[in-house]
Scaffold this motif. Sequence first.
Motif, PDB file in Angstrom:
ATOM      1  N   GLY A  75      -4.566   0.701  -3.614  1.00 55.37           N
ATOM      2  CA  GLY A  75      -4.670   2.161  -3.512  1.00 55.37           C
ATOM      3  C   GLY A  75      -5.432   2.582  -2.263  1.00 55.37           C
ATOM      4  O   GLY A  75      -5.760   1.759  -1.410  1.00 55.37           O
ATOM      5  N   PRO A  76      -5.719   3.880  -2.153  1.00 51.05           N
ATOM      6  CA  PRO A  76      -6.392   4.386  -0.962  1.00 51.05           C
ATOM      7  C   PRO A  76      -7.783   3.790  -0.793  1.00 51.05           C
ATOM      8  O   PRO A  76      -8.482   3.539  -1.769  1.00 51.05           O
ATOM      9  N   THR A 127      -8.991   0.850  -5.562  1.00 54.17           N
ATOM     10  CA  THR A 127      -8.240   0.417  -6.738  1.00 54.17           C
ATOM     11  C   THR A 127      -7.077  -0.482  -6.325  1.00 54.17           C
ATOM     12  O   THR A 127      -6.524  -0.350  -5.230  1.00 54.17           O
ATOM     13  N   ARG A 157      -9.980   8.460   0.544  1.00 58.17           N
ATOM     14  CA  ARG A 157     -10.344   9.253  -0.635  1.00 58.17           C
ATOM     15  C   ARG A 157     -11.280  10.392  -0.274  1.00 58.17           C
ATOM     16  O   ARG A 157     -11.259  11.433  -0.898  1.00 58.17           O
ATOM     17  N   THR A 209       0.888  -1.164   0.000  1.00 55.04           N
ATOM     18  CA  THR A 209       0.000   0.000   0.000  1.00 55.04           C
ATOM     19  C   THR A 209       0.926   1.214   0.000  1.00 55.04           C
ATOM     20  O   THR A 209       2.155   1.052   0.030  1.00 55.04           O
ATOM     21  N   SER A 210       0.358   2.407   0.004  1.00 57.63           N
ATOM     22  CA  SER A 210       1.246   3.578  -0.013  1.00 57.63           C
ATOM     23  C   SER A 210       2.091   3.607   1.256  1.00 57.63           C
ATOM     24  O   SER A 210       3.145   4.221   1.281  1.00 57.63           O
TER      25      SER A 210
END
Lengths: 142, 209
Positions: free
Chosen positions: A96-97, A83, A102, A7-8
């Motif tokens: 993704g977030p 995503t 978001r 993840t990020s």
Amino acid sequence: MTVTILTSASEATPADAHVEGGSLWLRSDELLAATGWELKPEGMCRGEICVPLPADRAVSVVRERDGATWVDVAGFAGYVRQTFAHDATTETWYFGPGPEERRGQFQLLDAPDFELPDINGRKHRLSDYRGKKVLLALWASW
Amino acid sequence: MWQVLRNELAGQNFEVITVGCDAKGAEVEREFIDAANPDYPCLIDTKFVVAELYNTRNVPALFWIDERGWIVRGNDPAYMTRRDPDTGVRTPNERYMDVVRDWVKNGSKSIYVTPPDETQSRIGSSDESNQQAMAHFRLGVYLDAHGHHAEAVAQFKAALALKPDNWNYRRQAYNLGSADEYGMTIQEAMQTVGPMYAVALQLPDPPAS
């Protein structure tokens, strides 16, 4: 094959992960470290928010097997429109977030905060500079 | 040039923060940062976190953030030096430096501060396909760094199929490999997908004094 989940903010290689078609099954006790989600009685939860799993949805993304509870995190991501990208050769997945990250992300006039290291590894937060005018300049070497 | 401006304006509650958007991080940025000899923070963003948060799709991208933490001008594609196309000599972008000086002096009364709706429209907004493209891009960066170049290229291509006009993705992808892998040079991409900057640098003329 080892599955890598990115993840990020994190990188994890869960001990038990199974890829079946488009599904990525994780044991519920490995879910939090790999994805930030937790399976609770009220649904799938992350931070302050919980996403209820309707019975028909729970059937497809949660299962009991080998004395453990498993969650199809790819199927769940599709459900909450989180995503993700998948490389099948190396079994590396990037998520993704989530919906809670978001929300409000592009209410931009309130400058989004972030923390990054400088060239010497020292961390800086944008909000450390609150009270000053800041010229934020994005550049690249390429 | 940032250092010049920073030295001049540091006593006026002003700071410059640069964010280097490079998958290879300090390894490729150090020479530029050392050359600038900065007193201001030069941050390293290998995952394009700030590019995502501020919805940028190329560099340079400059944002003005006021004392309250609000963006009062955004997404300026301004270089701090200008290169003479004939002589190749670089000179400071005095015009943009003057514009920043005006903001530091006049704050919200500066004619270069943009109203909220204009600021918002200059920055634009993201969408789900951009989130999807970012997932492919981040996975590609990771795969490339871990020795899986061919798989990385496949992810970069997926990102560019969704967002062909994201020059951060395209230029970084080409930089980690070559344009040949994508069947299109940067110049050809510009012909196909359009200009490199979503919005031009639009500066009102200074008032006659």
